[in-house]
Design a protein around this motif. Structure first.
Motif, PDB file in Angstrom:
ATOM      1  N   UNK A   1      33.054  40.616  38.204  1.00 56.40           N
ATOM      2  CA  UNK A   1      33.712  39.329  38.371  1.00 56.40           C
ATOM      3  C   UNK A   1      34.011  38.681  37.024  1.00 56.40           C
ATOM      4  N   UNK A   2      33.084  38.808  36.085  1.00 61.93           N
ATOM      5  CA  UNK A   2      33.296  38.216  34.761  1.00 61.93           C
ATOM      6  C   UNK A   2      34.483  38.846  34.051  1.00 61.93           C
ATOM      7  N   UNK A   3      34.661  40.147  34.279  1.00 64.61           N
ATOM      8  CA  UNK A   3      35.808  40.826  33.677  1.00 64.61           C
ATOM      9  C   UNK A   3      37.113  40.254  34.234  1.00 64.61           C
ATOM     10  N   UNK A   6      37.751  36.827  32.814  1.00 58.66           N
ATOM     11  CA  UNK A   6      38.248  36.953  31.448  1.00 58.66           C
ATOM     12  C   UNK A   6      39.724  37.297  31.395  1.00 58.66           C
ATOM     13  N   UNK A   7      40.202  38.059  32.393  1.00 57.22           N
ATOM     14  CA  UNK A   7      41.617  38.431  32.412  1.00 57.22           C
ATOM     15  C   UNK A   7      42.511  37.311  32.932  1.00 57.22           C
ATOM     16  N   UNK A   8      42.017  36.557  33.925  1.00 51.25           N
ATOM     17  CA  UNK A   8      42.877  35.521  34.520  1.00 51.25           C
ATOM     18  C   UNK A   8      42.816  34.197  33.757  1.00 51.25           C
ATOM     19  N   UNK A   9      41.779  34.010  32.961  1.00 54.14           N
ATOM     20  CA  UNK A   9      41.621  32.743  32.242  1.00 54.14           C
ATOM     21  C   UNK A   9      42.812  32.419  31.338  1.00 54.14           C
ATOM     22  N   UNK A 154      36.837  33.695  41.678  1.00 54.16           N
ATOM     23  CA  UNK A 154      37.776  33.894  40.568  1.00 54.16           C
ATOM     24  C   UNK A 154      39.073  33.143  40.836  1.00 54.16           C
ATOM     25  N   UNK A 155      39.557  33.200  42.086  1.00 60.21           N
ATOM     26  CA  UNK A 155      40.779  32.480  42.444  1.00 60.21           C
ATOM     27  C   UNK A 155      40.600  30.977  42.266  1.00 60.21           C
TER      28      UNK A 155
END
Length: 219
Positions: A1-3, A6-9, A154-155
């Motif tokens: 989830x952290x990955x 990091x990509x969507x941030x 994440x969303x």
């Protein structure tokens, strides 16, 4: 989830800094019944962002379920990133020095709360640049997170950050009240004068991010 976060941030930050929605909320807040119309516009913005991410998350999950090549996501990211980078360069080269407000900006001055809501929804799902950003986020979430709980988390992170550009002026008016008007007017003028350059920079940054993610996926 952290990955995935990091990509969507960085994608969410680019959406939050998109000039058009910020100008839209400022125009609404400088008019009558600012609180109700501004809240409606923010609600529409949230719905539009969520819809785009949800649709492309389901699309990415379908790709995984159908056993399609994982490289498809990386290829899509490369294509979208390249297109956005090209559009960004063209905007930067063809930018004009005009300070005339587009018709859609002036039409917002007397818009109703209901129309402000739907305008924000359309702005989030019909704008190709906004659509590409939400699509990339959905592909990341659907491709990396199979569990519903973490995917929703994440969303949520993406949505909260993505709508900050619209939420911040609304909070400013709630806190500063009439003192916020000169500040918002100055910000609106600056954004209108520099809209083309800002959008070009955002497109170049976002395109570079997607290209980097695509290359990483291919590797």
């Amino acid at each position: 989830m952290l990955d995935a976060i990091g990509q969507v941030l960085p994608l969410a930050v680019v959406v939050a800094l998109s000039p058009a929605p910020i100008i839209a909320i400022i125009v609404v807040l400088l008019g009558a019944d600012a609180g109700r119309r501004g809240t409606a516009l923010l609600a529409g913005r949230v719905l539009g962002v969520v819809l785009v991410v949800a649709v492309f998350t389901l699309f990415a999950e379908a790709i995984v379920l159908l056993g399609m090549p994982p490289l498809l996501e990386a290829i899509l990211q490369l294509v979208v990133g390249l297109v956005l980078a090209i559009v960004g360069v063209r905007k930067l080269v063809r930018r004009s020095a005009t300070t005339t407000s587009p018709r859609w900006m002036t039409s917002l001055e007397g818009i109703s709360a209901g129309r402000a809501f739907w305008f924000a929804v359309v702005l989030s799902i019909a704008n190709p640049k906004e659509l590409a950003m939400g699509a990339a986020t959905g592909l990341v979430i659907g491709g990396l997170i199979p569990e519903p709980g973490p995917a929703l988390a994440v969303a949520l992170v993406y949505t909260v950050i993505a709508v900050l550009g619209v939420a911040a002026p609304l909070v400013t008016v709630a806190v500063m009240r009439e003192r916020a008007a000169p500040v918002l007017t100055a910000i609106r003028g600056w954004l209108e004068r520099n809209n083309a350059v800002l959008m070009a920079i955002l497109l170049l940054v976002f395109g570079a991010i997607l290209l980097g993610q695509g290359v990483s996926g291919l590797a």
